[in-house]
Motif scaffolding. Structure first.
Motif, short mmCIF file in Angstrom:
data_model
loop_
_atom_site.label_atom_id
_atom_site.label_comp_id
_atom_site.label_asym_id
_atom_site.label_seq_id
_atom_site.Cartn_x
_atom_site.Cartn_y
_atom_site.Cartn_z
N ARG A 89 35.50 75.27 31.75
CA ARG A 89 34.12 76.04 31.98
C ARG A 89 33.64 75.66 33.21
NH1 ARG A 89 30.43 77.28 27.00
NH2 ARG A 89 32.70 77.12 25.96
N LEU A 90 32.77 75.90 33.78
CA LEU A 90 31.93 75.05 34.73
C LEU A 90 30.92 74.34 34.43
CD1 LEU A 90 31.45 73.64 37.28
CD2 LEU A 90 30.36 75.89 38.44
N ARG A 96 33.71 70.70 35.54
CA ARG A 96 34.73 71.18 35.48
C ARG A 96 35.14 70.53 33.71
NH1 ARG A 96 35.85 75.77 36.78
NH2 ARG A 96 37.62 76.13 35.91
N PRO A 114 34.09 68.09 40.62
CA PRO A 114 34.11 69.05 41.62
C PRO A 114 33.84 68.11 42.55
CG PRO A 114 33.11 69.88 39.69
CD PRO A 114 33.05 68.83 39.44
N HIS A 117 30.22 67.61 43.54
CA HIS A 117 29.50 67.13 42.20
C HIS A 117 28.88 65.54 42.82
CE1 HIS A 117 28.31 65.30 38.95
NE2 HIS A 117 27.80 66.20 38.42
#
Length: 126
Positions: A89-90, A96, A114, A117
């Motif tokens: 999940r983020l 993540r 990501p 980020h």
């Protein structure tokens, strides 16, 4: 004070079981071995599995391992029969993450950073 190197040391209940997990299941490369212990590469760090533990790990302890592709890493672990404790999940902080556990129950946090980020941004001025 100057620090030149670091490593995380864990004391497993069953060293052979933990060695097989970190070496064969996670695929960590061996940095060095010595009587009673093995040190693995973990990207730019090291994980030492040595000695013998005598109880469950603290729930406050976690091993943070960054991967390039979290979905692919989780799929590979599932194929090897590793239970995923928490699905990818983020997180609110922009990473993540997915969780699994080693044979003694030490939480392992798999992390994908990501592209957008801040950890990936070049903060140098042009």
């Amino acid at each position: 004070m100057e620090f030149l190197s670091s490593r995380l040391i864990i004391r497993p209940v069953d060293r052979q079981r933990s060695l097989a997990f970190y070496r064969d299941t996670l695929g960590l490369a061996v940095f060095r071995e010595f009587p009673g212990g093995t040190v693995f590469f973990t990207g730019n760090g090291h994980l030492e599995v040595s000695g013998r533990g005598h109880g469950p790990p603290s729930p406050d302890l976690a091993i943070w391992l960054q991967v390039r592709d979290l979905a692919a890493a989780v799929a590979e672990l599932r194929e090897k029969g590793v239970p995923i404790v928490r699905e990818p999940r983020l997180e609110p902080w922009g990473l993540r993450e997915s969780w699994l556990a080693d044979p003694d129950g030490i939480r392992i946090v798999l992390v994908e950073v990501p592209p957008e980020h801040p950890m990936r941004l070049d903060s140098r001025k042009p």
